[in-house]
Design a protein around this motif. Structure first.
Motif, short mmCIF file in Angstrom:
data_model
loop_
_atom_site.label_atom_id
_atom_site.label_comp_id
_atom_site.label_asym_id
_atom_site.label_seq_id
_atom_site.Cartn_x
_atom_site.Cartn_y
_atom_site.Cartn_z
N ASN A 452 0.82 -1.22 0.00
CA ASN A 452 0.00 0.00 0.00
C ASN A 452 0.85 1.27 0.00
O ASN A 452 0.54 2.25 0.67
CB ASN A 452 -0.96 0.03 1.19
N MET A 453 1.94 1.23 -0.76
CA MET A 453 2.84 2.38 -0.84
C MET A 453 3.25 2.62 -2.28
O MET A 453 3.68 1.69 -2.99
CB MET A 453 4.09 2.13 0.02
N ILE A 454 3.11 3.85 -2.74
CA ILE A 454 3.63 4.31 -4.03
C ILE A 454 4.93 5.05 -3.75
O ILE A 454 5.01 5.85 -2.81
CB ILE A 454 2.62 5.24 -4.73
N VAL A 455 5.96 4.80 -4.54
CA VAL A 455 7.25 5.48 -4.35
C VAL A 455 7.66 6.12 -5.67
O VAL A 455 7.79 5.43 -6.69
CB VAL A 455 8.34 4.50 -3.89
N ALA A 456 7.85 7.44 -5.65
CA ALA A 456 8.16 8.18 -6.87
C ALA A 456 9.22 9.23 -6.60
O ALA A 456 9.45 9.63 -5.45
CB ALA A 456 6.90 8.85 -7.41
N SER A 457 9.86 9.67 -7.66
CA SER A 457 10.84 10.75 -7.54
C SER A 457 10.88 11.53 -8.84
O SER A 457 11.00 10.94 -9.92
CB SER A 457 12.23 10.19 -7.22
N PRO A 458 10.76 12.86 -8.79
CA PRO A 458 10.73 13.68 -10.00
C PRO A 458 12.12 13.98 -10.51
O PRO A 458 13.07 14.14 -9.73
CB PRO A 458 10.04 14.96 -9.52
N ILE A 504 -0.10 12.70 -13.57
CA ILE A 504 0.80 11.67 -14.09
C ILE A 504 0.16 10.32 -13.84
O ILE A 504 -0.36 10.07 -12.75
CB ILE A 504 2.17 11.74 -13.40
N GLU A 505 0.22 9.45 -14.80
CA GLU A 505 -0.29 8.10 -14.60
C GLU A 505 0.61 7.37 -13.60
O GLU A 505 1.84 7.33 -13.77
CB GLU A 505 -0.34 7.35 -15.93
N ILE A 506 0.01 6.83 -12.56
CA ILE A 506 0.78 6.13 -11.54
C ILE A 506 1.53 4.95 -12.17
O ILE A 506 0.96 4.14 -12.89
CB ILE A 506 -0.12 5.62 -10.40
N GLY A 507 2.85 4.89 -11.89
CA GLY A 507 3.66 3.80 -12.42
C GLY A 507 4.07 3.96 -13.86
O GLY A 507 4.52 3.00 -14.49
N LYS A 508 3.96 5.17 -14.40
CA LYS A 508 4.28 5.40 -15.81
C LYS A 508 5.57 6.22 -15.92
O LYS A 508 5.65 7.35 -15.43
CB LYS A 508 3.14 6.15 -16.51
N GLY A 509 6.61 5.64 -16.58
CA GLY A 509 7.84 6.37 -16.82
C GLY A 509 7.80 7.12 -18.13
O GLY A 509 6.76 7.19 -18.80
N ALA A 519 20.92 0.98 -22.44
CA ALA A 519 19.85 1.84 -21.92
C ALA A 519 20.23 2.28 -20.50
O ALA A 519 20.64 1.47 -19.67
CB ALA A 519 18.53 1.08 -21.89
N ILE A 520 20.08 3.59 -20.26
CA ILE A 520 20.30 4.14 -18.92
C ILE A 520 18.93 4.38 -18.29
O ILE A 520 18.09 5.09 -18.85
CB ILE A 520 21.07 5.47 -18.98
N LEU A 521 18.71 3.78 -17.13
CA LEU A 521 17.45 3.94 -16.39
C LEU A 521 17.75 4.75 -15.13
O LEU A 521 18.63 4.37 -14.34
CB LEU A 521 16.86 2.59 -16.00
N THR A 522 17.05 5.85 -14.95
CA THR A 522 17.30 6.70 -13.79
C THR A 522 16.01 6.94 -13.01
O THR A 522 14.91 6.79 -13.54
CB THR A 522 17.88 8.07 -14.20
N ILE A 523 16.20 7.29 -11.75
CA ILE A 523 15.08 7.69 -10.90
C ILE A 523 15.43 9.01 -10.24
O ILE A 523 16.49 9.15 -9.64
CB ILE A 523 14.75 6.60 -9.85
N MET A 549 12.39 6.75 -15.10
CA MET A 549 11.37 5.80 -14.68
C MET A 549 10.29 6.43 -13.80
O MET A 549 9.19 5.88 -13.66
CB MET A 549 12.01 4.62 -13.95
N ARG A 550 10.60 7.54 -13.14
CA ARG A 550 9.64 8.26 -12.29
C ARG A 550 9.20 7.50 -11.05
O ARG A 550 9.15 8.03 -9.97
CB ARG A 550 8.39 8.64 -13.09
N PHE A 551 8.82 6.24 -11.22
CA PHE A 551 8.28 5.43 -10.12
C PHE A 551 9.17 4.22 -9.86
O PHE A 551 9.56 3.51 -10.79
CB PHE A 551 6.86 4.96 -10.44
N VAL A 552 9.48 4.01 -8.60
CA VAL A 552 10.14 2.77 -8.18
C VAL A 552 9.08 1.72 -7.86
O VAL A 552 9.27 0.53 -8.04
CB VAL A 552 11.03 3.02 -6.95
N LYS A 553 7.94 2.22 -7.37
CA LYS A 553 6.83 1.33 -7.05
C LYS A 553 5.52 2.05 -7.32
O LYS A 553 5.27 3.10 -6.70
CB LYS A 553 6.91 0.89 -5.59
#
Length: 645
Positions: A452-458, A504-509, A519-523, A549-553
């Motif tokens: 029950n946790m969303i984790v994001a970083s702009p 922003i759509e939750i979970g959408k990079g 490929a470089i994937l960043t958060i 990626m915007r979202f880790v979870k």
């Protein structure tokens, strides 16, 4: 430029040297120590007001007690500059908070005089009590243990837990309450009002005079010691019958309040208290920033002012030819007010960091909807959970490093109960000169494992605004999940940051750029380093792809399927711990889905990384722009060839 100490201070290389000085010369030692701190911080930066406020107390403690055998614990550590200077670090003090220099806080590895590492608040009483009990067990009955705790630190539950235990022991423990009514910002709550009542009470001051007159007559402590102490206690209890004492009720003998800037009185009092057995508390009233006029007048501003002209008091600021990006914390503060103007259910909560988190912007604009709860992270989270049960949209802003202190509450009070609290974690990643006690290294790992946790970083200011806008939307709030948004200390990348708010759509990079082979994937904002790395690599004929990626979870699984289907090599980059972090999440996906790729994870290693400027620490850990480019080169050529432009 090295700062020359005053005549007396120049002779003090340890507390042993201090104790050789005549007591009548201690005021001069205090003046020189205060000036040395002013001179150094004005030129090299650092914390300021807190250490100025305890100059006399620092000198008195080291003069009277036999440190380091007598063990002194500072709470919190940014008031310990004078302590460092008097304990053999005067000539290296100019390196304070610089990369590979002295720590800005007490640190056990740095000096035997630093009996306990301190960066977070409210730990001193429990730590000193543990030392005192250990001394008893080892037969060191005459060793003293002193916890110097600011009254701001007294608002945390840990301080009360420590006092509650201490009062039930017979340990040789002295708690010194440094009462200046401040932490970084002015203290809040009932405890502040209680301490103010004590310091202004005619009854208490009458008792204070009677007690210290009695103590002043003590010439020795022979067989009459218990009788004298009994008289002191009886006098206190009789005089305070009409006004109960919180500390006495916890079985801590209370002394004070006394003037924390009267060095002669302080040394006399501490000398007498050495001979009174059992746990006790000395209440010292001090002024944060004492001895430097501008710091006394604006104590919040001068907590850590940066470089300044010590003569004029002018704080030096860089002059830029063009507009600069704002600090992420200010984007948060202004955006929160903007959202709260549209959504009457929004409230803000912070534990004693209104200016540091920029929650003070909302507190000024909407004082009835923004709450500073004091240094009490656990309470901040559960308080937020309580409001969320009543359909308030709660933005709880806590520094990443301090969120560690409320982890049980996040799980037990928020996520298990499916409450959509929005956690905005400031100072995520490396915090810079404050060092390992303040680095926000672990929040990705410890937040993403909670249901029950969303984790994001702009990646930038626009993304931060949009994530905040998304988190407070009706559909996300109805989803009954907590929402963590992490962002770093310091400036962003967008001078024109007041962009229109979009969901922003939750979970959408998002794909920042297409590429070849790697490929470089960043958060998060560290993705801006990847942009620079790609520019470097493009000049070399390498063209990696870059995904924010915007979202880790939840992870953007559709995007990850695309990435692992197209690219044989993947680099993940995060300003967070590698163990259990963003890169680990990507590797878990790859393994679960049966993909195979060469992987390189960049981030904070499984080690304690010391203090320094953020870019210095990023470079040390290999995820600065050149470090990212180097990782791409290694993977691109690992197969024996690379697809060139």
């Amino acid at each position: 430029m090295l700062i020359t100490p005053g005549k007396l201070l120049a002779t003090i290389n340890s507390p042993d040297d201090l104790r050789k000085i005549n007591r009548t010369d201690l005021p001069q030692v205090c003046n020189e120590l205060r000036q040395f701190i002013i001179d150094n911080v004005s030129v090299y930066g650092g914390h300021f007001g807190a250490s100025l406020g305890v100059v006399e107390l620092t000198v008195a403690l080291h003069y009277i007690f036999n440190t380091p055998d007598d063990q002194l614990v500072w709470d919190v550590g940014h008031q310990a500059y004078g302590h460092k200077i008097l304990t053999g670090r005067r000539d290296t003090f100019h390196t304070n908070r610089f990369y590979h220099g002295l720590s800005g806080f007490p640190k056990r590895k740095e000096s035997p005089y630093d009996s306990f590492g301190v960066g977070h608040s409210s730990t001193s009483i429990s730590a000193a009590l543990g030392m005192a009990v250990a001394a008893q067990l080892d037969g060191h009955e005459n060793r003293h243990h002193i916890a110097v705790i600011g009254d701001g630190a007294m608002t945390a539950g840990l301080a009360f837990e420590g006092m509650n235990h201490a009062g039930a022991t017979d340990t040789n423990l002295l708690i010194v309450l440094n009462d200046n009514c401040m932490s970084i910002d002015p203290n809040v709550g009932a405890l502040r009002e209680y301490l103010t009542d004590i310091t202004t009470s005619h009854t208490y001051n009458k008792v204070k005079d009677e007690v210290w007159n009695l103590l002043g007559k003590m010439s020795s402590f022979g067989k009459s010691a218990q009788e004298i102490v009994s008289k002191i206690e009886s006098g206190l209890k009789a005089s305070l019958l009409k006004q109960s004492n919180l500390f006495e009720s916890l079985h801590l003998r209370y002394f004070g309040p006394i003037d924390g800037h009267d060095i002669d009185h302080l040394t006399s009092v501490l000398e007498d208290l050495k001979h009174i057995p059992g746990p006790k508390l000395l209440h010292c009233v001090t002024v944060k920033g004492k001895g430097y006029g501008p710091a006394e007048k604006d104590q919040t501003k001068w907590h850590a002012p940066g470089l300044f002209d010590k003569v004029t008091g002018e704080i030096k600021k860089k002059v830029y030819e063009k507009p600069q990006p704002p600090k992420y914390q200010d984007v948060f503060g202004h955006t929160l007010v903007e959202l709260a103007e549209q959504n009457p259910k929004i409230v803000g909560v912070t534990p004693a960091m209104p200016s540091g988190s920029s929650m003070n912007i909302m507190m000024k604009a909407m004082p009835d909807r923004a709450f500073d709860v004091g240094i009490a992270e656990q309470h901040a989270v559960t308080f937020s959970a309580g409001m969320a049960t009543q359909k308030q949209v709660v933005f709880c802003n806590i520094y990443s490093t301090f969120m560690q202190r409320a982890y049980d509450q996040v799980i037990h009070d928020v996520c298990i109960q499916e409450l959509p609290v929005v956690f905005c974690l400031d100072r995520a990643g490396f915090a810079g000169a404050d060092g390992p006690t303040h680095h926000g290294a672990y929040d990705i790992a410890f937040m993403r494992c909670i249901p029950n946790m969303i984790v994001a970083s702009p990646m930038n200011e626009q993304e931060l605004r949009n994530m905040m806008f998304t988190a407070q939307s009706e559909e996300v709030q109805a989803g009954k999940q907590a929402f963590t948004i992490r962002y770093p200390r310091g400036e962003g990348v967008m001078p024109n940051w007041r962009t229109p708010l979009e969901k922003i759509e939750i979970g959408k990079g998002r794909k920042v750029r297409d590429g070849r082979e790697v490929a470089i994937l960043t958060i998060g904002p560290i993705g801006n380093y990847a942009v620079k790395a790609c520019e470097l690599l493009e000049k070399e004929g390498l063209g990696p792809a870059h995904y924010d990626m915007r979202f880790v979870k939840p992870l953007d699984e559709a995007m990850l399927h695309e990435i692992f289907s197209r690219y044989s090599s993947v680099v993940t980059v995060e300003d967070g711990c590698l163990v259990g972090g963003f890169g680990s999440a990507v590797v878990e996906f790859m393994a679960d889905q049966g993909y195979s790729a060469r992987m390189k994870r960049l981030g904070i290693p499984d080690a304690i990384v010391e203090h320094g400027e953020q870019i210095e620490l990023h470079r040390e850990c290999g995820f600065d722009p050149e470090g990212i480019a180097r990782a791409v080169r290694e993977l691109a050529y690992a197969g024996g060839s690379a697809v060139m432009a």
